[in-house]
Scaffold this motif. Structure first.
Motif, short mmCIF file in Angstrom:
data_model
loop_
_atom_site.label_atom_id
_atom_site.label_comp_id
_atom_site.label_asym_id
_atom_site.label_seq_id
_atom_site.Cartn_x
_atom_site.Cartn_y
_atom_site.Cartn_z
N MET A 1 -6.83 7.06 14.14
CA MET A 1 -6.03 6.97 12.79
C MET A 1 -6.12 5.64 12.03
SD MET A 1 -1.80 7.22 12.82
CE MET A 1 -1.78 8.87 13.20
N SER A 2 -6.41 6.00 10.66
CA SER A 2 -6.63 4.54 10.01
C SER A 2 -5.56 3.90 9.72
CB SER A 2 -7.49 4.98 8.73
OG SER A 2 -6.61 5.95 7.97
N LEU A 3 -5.61 2.66 9.11
CA LEU A 3 -4.40 1.74 8.61
C LEU A 3 -4.35 2.08 6.96
CD1 LEU A 3 -4.83 -1.45 10.82
CD2 LEU A 3 -3.30 0.54 11.36
N LEU A 4 -3.16 1.72 6.64
CA LEU A 4 -2.82 1.61 5.01
C LEU A 4 -1.88 0.60 4.96
CD1 LEU A 4 -3.46 4.53 2.90
CD2 LEU A 4 -4.04 4.51 5.27
N THR A 5 -1.69 0.20 3.32
CA THR A 5 -0.64 -0.58 2.61
C THR A 5 -0.47 -0.39 1.42
OG1 THR A 5 -2.60 -2.02 3.38
CG2 THR A 5 -0.48 -2.92 3.82
N MET A 6 0.62 -0.93 0.49
CA MET A 6 1.08 -0.66 -0.55
C MET A 6 1.37 -1.60 -1.83
SD MET A 6 4.17 0.33 1.54
CE MET A 6 4.55 -0.72 2.75
N GLY A 60 9.82 -1.09 2.76
CA GLY A 60 10.49 -0.70 3.98
C GLY A 60 10.01 -1.57 5.15
N ALA A 61 9.87 -1.14 6.43
CA ALA A 61 9.80 -1.88 7.64
C ALA A 61 8.40 -1.56 8.04
CB ALA A 61 10.85 -1.80 8.58
N THR A 62 8.12 -2.12 9.24
CA THR A 62 6.84 -1.93 9.85
C THR A 62 6.36 -0.41 10.04
OG1 THR A 62 7.14 -4.10 11.26
CG2 THR A 62 5.44 -2.40 12.09
N GLY A 63 5.27 0.04 9.65
CA GLY A 63 4.85 1.23 9.70
C GLY A 63 3.82 1.76 8.49
N SER A 64 3.36 2.88 8.54
CA SER A 64 2.27 3.45 7.71
C SER A 64 2.73 4.37 6.92
CB SER A 64 1.08 3.97 8.58
OG SER A 64 0.64 2.66 9.40
N ILE A 65 1.76 4.53 5.88
CA ILE A 65 2.26 5.79 4.91
C ILE A 65 0.88 6.28 4.36
CG2 ILE A 65 2.55 4.59 2.86
CD1 ILE A 65 4.81 6.63 2.07
N SER A 66 0.75 7.74 4.36
CA SER A 66 -0.64 8.12 3.94
C SER A 66 -0.93 8.07 2.45
CB SER A 66 -0.53 9.73 4.49
OG SER A 66 -2.02 10.13 4.05
N LEU A 67 -1.94 7.58 1.92
CA LEU A 67 -2.30 7.71 0.54
C LEU A 67 -3.78 8.70 0.26
CD1 LEU A 67 -1.97 3.84 -0.08
CD2 LEU A 67 -0.36 5.51 -0.35
N PRO A 68 -3.43 9.94 0.48
CA PRO A 68 -4.67 10.77 0.40
C PRO A 68 -5.54 10.62 -0.81
CG PRO A 68 -2.71 12.03 1.14
CD PRO A 68 -2.25 10.56 0.48
N ASN A 69 -6.73 9.75 -0.66
CA ASN A 69 -7.65 9.75 -1.75
C ASN A 69 -6.98 9.15 -3.20
OD1 ASN A 69 -9.87 10.79 -0.21
ND2 ASN A 69 -8.81 12.71 -0.41
N LEU A 70 -6.57 7.94 -2.94
CA LEU A 70 -5.66 7.20 -3.83
C LEU A 70 -6.54 6.44 -4.48
CD1 LEU A 70 -2.99 7.19 -5.55
CD2 LEU A 70 -2.15 5.57 -3.89
N GLY A 71 -7.02 6.42 -5.80
CA GLY A 71 -7.98 5.57 -6.34
C GLY A 71 -7.36 4.03 -6.78
N ASP A 103 -11.24 0.88 -4.95
CA ASP A 103 -11.84 1.93 -4.04
C ASP A 103 -10.69 3.03 -3.89
OD1 ASP A 103 -13.35 3.08 -1.83
OD2 ASP A 103 -13.41 1.29 -0.79
N VAL A 104 -11.30 3.98 -3.23
CA VAL A 104 -10.41 5.22 -2.73
C VAL A 104 -9.59 4.80 -1.60
CG1 VAL A 104 -10.16 7.79 -2.11
CG2 VAL A 104 -11.50 6.82 -4.00
N CYS A 105 -8.48 4.78 -1.51
CA CYS A 105 -7.70 4.42 -0.30
C CYS A 105 -6.80 5.69 0.49
CB CYS A 105 -6.63 3.28 -0.46
SG CYS A 105 -7.58 1.83 -1.35
N ASN A 106 -6.58 5.44 1.59
CA ASN A 106 -6.02 6.51 2.39
C ASN A 106 -4.96 6.22 3.08
OD1 ASN A 106 -8.06 8.75 1.94
ND2 ASN A 106 -9.47 7.42 2.93
#
Length: 113
Positions: A1-6, A60-71, A103-106
């Protein structure tokens, strides 16, 4: 599983967090209405080439959220420590940093401080 941010900031009034249209990987991070008064400050993602296709705010708090193919052109980390997982690189960030994935981020992940 990949990592993400916001990230992204406007002067909109305080509002309750809303669930992001993207699928949540963790339950404690969400896309929300941009609010400069929120504490900690929100993560803002500026979208498109040159950041000219709008922005999205997250918090939010510690965790991840999916960003499917977001430029993503730029990330402002607000008050968070985390990482955004893009196709060509992982971009780690600390509070009050600006990153330029262009980049495209996920996936976006908030890490413990």
């Amino acid at each position: 599983m990949s990592l993400l941010t916001m990230s992204a900031v406007t002067s909109a009034p305080a509002a309750a967090a809303t669930t992001a249209p993207e699928g949540d990987v963790g339950v404690l991070i969400s896309q929300r209405q941009c609010n400069v008064g929120e504490v900690p400050r929100q993560i803002v993602l500026f979208l498109g080439i040159g950041g000219d296709e709008g922005h999205r705010c997250y918090g939010g708090a510690t965790g991840s959220i999916s960003l499917p193919n977001l430029g993503v052109y730029e990330l402002f980390s607000g008050g968070y420590t985390g990482v955004i997982d893009c196709k060509n690189n992982l971009h780690f960030f600390k509070p009050n940093e600006r990153k330029f994935p262009i980049d495209v981020c996920n996936e976006l992940t908030i890490l413990p401080a």
